[in-house]
Design an enzyme around this catalytic site. Structure first.
Site, PDB file in Angstrom:
ATOM      1  N   ASN A  45      10.669  18.890 -10.659  1.00 48.67           N
ATOM      2  CA  ASN A  45       9.568  18.743  -9.714  1.00 48.67           C
ATOM      3  C   ASN A  45      10.108  18.105  -8.445  1.00 48.67           C
ATOM      4  OD1 ASN A  45       7.301  18.053  -8.226  1.00 48.67           O
ATOM      5  ND2 ASN A  45       6.229  17.045  -9.912  1.00 48.67           N
ATOM      6  N   LYS A  83      11.536  14.611  -9.550  1.00 52.42           N
ATOM      7  CA  LYS A  83      11.224  14.186 -10.905  1.00 52.42           C
ATOM      8  C   LYS A  83      11.761  15.236 -11.882  1.00 52.42           C
ATOM      9  CE  LYS A  83       6.910  11.910  -9.556  1.00 52.42           C
ATOM     10  NZ  LYS A  83       5.439  11.876  -9.759  1.00 52.42           N
ATOM     11  N   ARG A 108       8.321  23.314 -10.309  1.00 49.29           N
ATOM     12  CA  ARG A 108       7.186  23.204  -9.412  1.00 49.29           C
ATOM     13  C   ARG A 108       7.552  23.907  -8.105  1.00 49.29           C
ATOM     14  NH1 ARG A 108       5.841  18.353  -5.347  1.00 49.29           N
ATOM     15  NH2 ARG A 108       3.812  19.043  -4.620  1.00 49.29           N
ATOM     16  N   HIS A 150      -0.738  20.685  -4.357  1.00 49.38           N
ATOM     17  CA  HIS A 150      -0.846  19.661  -5.410  1.00 49.38           C
ATOM     18  C   HIS A 150      -1.756  20.137  -6.545  1.00 49.38           C
ATOM     19  CE1 HIS A 150      -0.001  16.537  -2.016  1.00 49.38           C
ATOM     20  NE2 HIS A 150       1.132  16.874  -2.613  1.00 49.38           N
ATOM     21  N   HIS A 175      -4.918  12.766  -4.608  1.00 46.86           N
ATOM     22  CA  HIS A 175      -3.477  12.708  -4.882  1.00 46.86           C
ATOM     23  C   HIS A 175      -2.837  12.003  -3.690  1.00 46.86           C
ATOM     24  CE1 HIS A 175       0.421  14.364  -6.489  1.00 46.86           C
ATOM     25  NE2 HIS A 175       0.754  14.089  -5.241  1.00 46.86           N
ATOM     26  N   LEU A 176      -2.439  10.743  -3.899  1.00 44.04           N
ATOM     27  CA  LEU A 176      -1.945   9.916  -2.800  1.00 44.04           C
ATOM     28  C   LEU A 176      -0.498   9.504  -3.081  1.00 44.04           C
ATOM     29  CD1 LEU A 176      -5.108   7.647  -2.410  1.00 44.04           C
ATOM     30  CD2 LEU A 176      -4.594   9.808  -1.241  1.00 44.04           C
ATOM     31  N   GLY A 177       0.421  10.289  -2.542  1.00 44.30           N
ATOM     32  CA  GLY A 177       1.839   9.990  -2.665  1.00 44.30           C
ATOM     33  C   GLY A 177       2.477  10.102  -1.296  1.00 44.30           C
ATOM     34  N   GLY A 226       3.183  12.878  -0.085  1.00 45.71           N
ATOM     35  CA  GLY A 226       2.231  13.897   0.346  1.00 45.71           C
ATOM     36  C   GLY A 226       0.873  13.535  -0.212  1.00 45.71           C
ATOM     37  N   ARG A 275       3.894  13.231   7.550  1.00 43.31           N
ATOM     38  CA  ARG A 275       3.068  14.283   8.133  1.00 43.31           C
ATOM     39  C   ARG A 275       1.786  13.698   8.705  1.00 43.31           C
ATOM     40  NH1 ARG A 275       3.237  17.857   2.849  1.00 43.31           N
ATOM     41  NH2 ARG A 275       4.204  15.955   2.039  1.00 43.31           N
ATOM     42  N   ASP A 332       7.231   4.307   2.836  1.00 45.39           N
ATOM     43  CA  ASP A 332       6.837   3.784   1.529  1.00 45.39           C
ATOM     44  C   ASP A 332       5.712   2.767   1.712  1.00 45.39           C
ATOM     45  OD1 ASP A 332       6.779   2.232  -0.973  1.00 45.39           O
ATOM     46  OD2 ASP A 332       8.601   3.342  -1.476  1.00 45.39           O
ATOM     47  N   LEU A 333       4.583   2.990   1.030  1.00 43.19           N
ATOM     48  CA  LEU A 333       3.428   2.108   1.186  1.00 43.19           C
ATOM     49  C   LEU A 333       3.744   0.679   0.750  1.00 43.19           C
ATOM     50  CD1 LEU A 333       0.436   2.132   2.069  1.00 43.19           C
ATOM     51  CD2 LEU A 333      -0.160   2.401  -0.346  1.00 43.19           C
ATOM     52  N   GLY A 380       1.729   8.268  -6.626  1.00 38.93           N
ATOM     53  CA  GLY A 380       2.333   6.957  -6.460  1.00 38.93           C
ATOM     54  C   GLY A 380       1.445   5.910  -5.831  1.00 38.93           C
ATOM     55  N   GLU A 403       2.554  15.945 -13.676  1.00 35.12           N
ATOM     56  CA  GLU A 403       2.791  17.337 -13.310  1.00 35.12           C
ATOM     57  C   GLU A 403       3.842  17.966 -14.211  1.00 35.12           C
ATOM     58  OE1 GLU A 403       2.325  17.644  -8.586  1.00 35.12           O
ATOM     59  OE2 GLU A 403       3.521  15.933  -9.228  1.00 35.12           O
TER      60      GLU A 403
END
Length: 410
Positions: free
Chosen positions: A9, A16, A92, A181, A206-208, A210, A239, A280-281, A328, A382
């Protein structure tokens, strides 16, 4: 009918992998390479009850894939040779366009189409294809399977799928909402589906690196924040998400940007990176806590954009029964979840602050007891979903013998 399925993935800045024994869904080995493309890439591997971390330095997806192949090669070499090897590799693939609406065996034509669609998913499809080519070389007897992110969203109705552009472009060029996603949104929805009515209305976030939001009604995707390409909608790692397209013309015609420079700007230099200098958050939250106003504003902007989509999709579905946070940032950031759920009580969204901040693994509810809307944190898997679909493809007429996989199964 046991089979060993390897799943690859490749995300925009991560890779992953997971090796599973099917149909028991037992994980033999798994890992994640993160921060690829930066100066501090790393790989975390879990196998045999042990976990270790390796620094990759300035590594791209190819280097990460090569290291994964080395680890799997050592694992295969150490196994009892009486057992079969890897039967299938599930990949994926982000963009399947109009050509692919379901899981498919990788052929030369499929690879050609994935390559063509790279123009619509430049951060993903090239890396997905790279993984396919490497897997073909490393596991030549295994069935190569492509699982497309766009497949789950083929149920989006025309009123949400089409853009208000000349009809001829939609019909001849396939310019429409494809959605992404999908494997993740499908998986997390199915985790809570037994707790909901058949026609329940759900928003999956879906909060990663992307990010995307999906409106799901009766188990079917009915709207989605990403569109023709995976660059629309929510603010992401690099993005921009939603943007006035007039800005593109201004950048080119007034500021002198080339088309390539604009593409790079909006796909690779915007989003959280453009706002803060971080992708990275975790880094952003730490800086925000220390008073960095740019990081504080970025988090507010991200949460605000998500709340707008929650409002829009709740209106589109005439109500909301459940809200899912995954990937994530959605899984690990209690602060972001709190910011998103603030001031949404008009929709019946009531977050339990204590449950939200608990450190726990697995699926968990974080809503108050009297909340009209269920709120869930569900770690996406996934890889498991891809393994399931790859295994089903094997069972539909492919042998479980890696060397003779075209022999019908009995």
């Amino acid at each position: 009918m046991n089979a060993r399925i390897l799943v690859l993935n490749a995300g925009s800045s991560s890779l992953k992998f997971q090796l599973l024994q099917m149909p028991d869904e037992d994980t033999i080995c798994k890992g994640t390479a993160e921060r690829l493309g930066s100066e501090n890439g790393f790989l975390v591997v879990e196998m045999g009850g042990k976990e270790w971390k390796e620094d990759l330095g300035v590594a791209d997806h190819q280097r990460a894939l090569q290291r994964v192949a080395e680890i799997l090669g050592a694992l295969e070499a150490s196994r009892n040779t009486d057992h079969p090897g890897i039967h299938a590799v599930g990949h994926r693939v982000v963009h399947g366009g109009a050509e692919f609406s379901s899981t498919t065996e990788v052929t030369e034509n499929v690879k050609t189409q994935i390559r063509k669609l790279s123009a619509l998913a430049p951060l993903h499809n090239p890396k997905n294809l790279e993984g396919i080519l490497l897997a073909e070389a490393l596991f030549p007897k295994a069935l190569q399977v492509a699982v497309f992110d766009t497949a789950f969203h083929r149920s989006i109705p025309d009123r949400a799928r089409f853009y208000a552009i000349p009809k001829a472009l939609t019909e001849s060029e396939g310019i429409q909402v494809y959605g992404f996603h999908g494997t993740s949104h499908k998986y997390v929805y199915e985790q809570i589906a037994p707790k909901l009515d058949k026609e329940s209305r759900v928003i999956s976030l879906h909060l990663g690196n992307g990010c995307s939001a999906t409106a799901i009604q009766g188990g079917r995707s009915v709207d989605h924040s990403l569109g023709f390409t995976p660059s629309d909608g929510l603010i992401m790692g690099t993005r921009s998400g939603d943007i006035d397209f007039g800005i593109i013309f201004y950048l080119i015609e007034t500021l002198g940007y080339s088309q390539e420079a604009v593409n790079t700007l909006l796909n690779r230099e915007s989003g959280l990176l453009g706002l803060t200098g971080f992708t990275d958050l975790r880094d952003i939250q730490q800086a925000a806590a220390k008073g960095d106003t740019s990081c504080q504003l970025a988090m507010e902007m991200m949460a605000y954009r998500i709340r707008k989509y929650i409002g829009a999709y709740t209106a589109a579905m005439n109500g909301l029964d459940a809200l899912i946070f995954t990937a994530g940032m959605g899984t690990h950031s209690a602060e972001l979840r709190q910011m998103v759920c603030e001031d949404l009580d008009v929709f019946g969204i009531q977050l339990d602050q204590t449950l939200n901040t608990l450190s726990a693994k697995g699926n968990r509810a974080i809503h108050q007891a009297d909340s009209r809307v269920q709120i869930w944190v569900i770690p996406t898997d996934e890889e498991l979903e891809i393994a399931r679909q790859s295994y089903h493809l094997l069972r539909r007429g492919k042998s479980l013998d890696p060397g003779h996989r075209r022999r019908p199964m009995t």
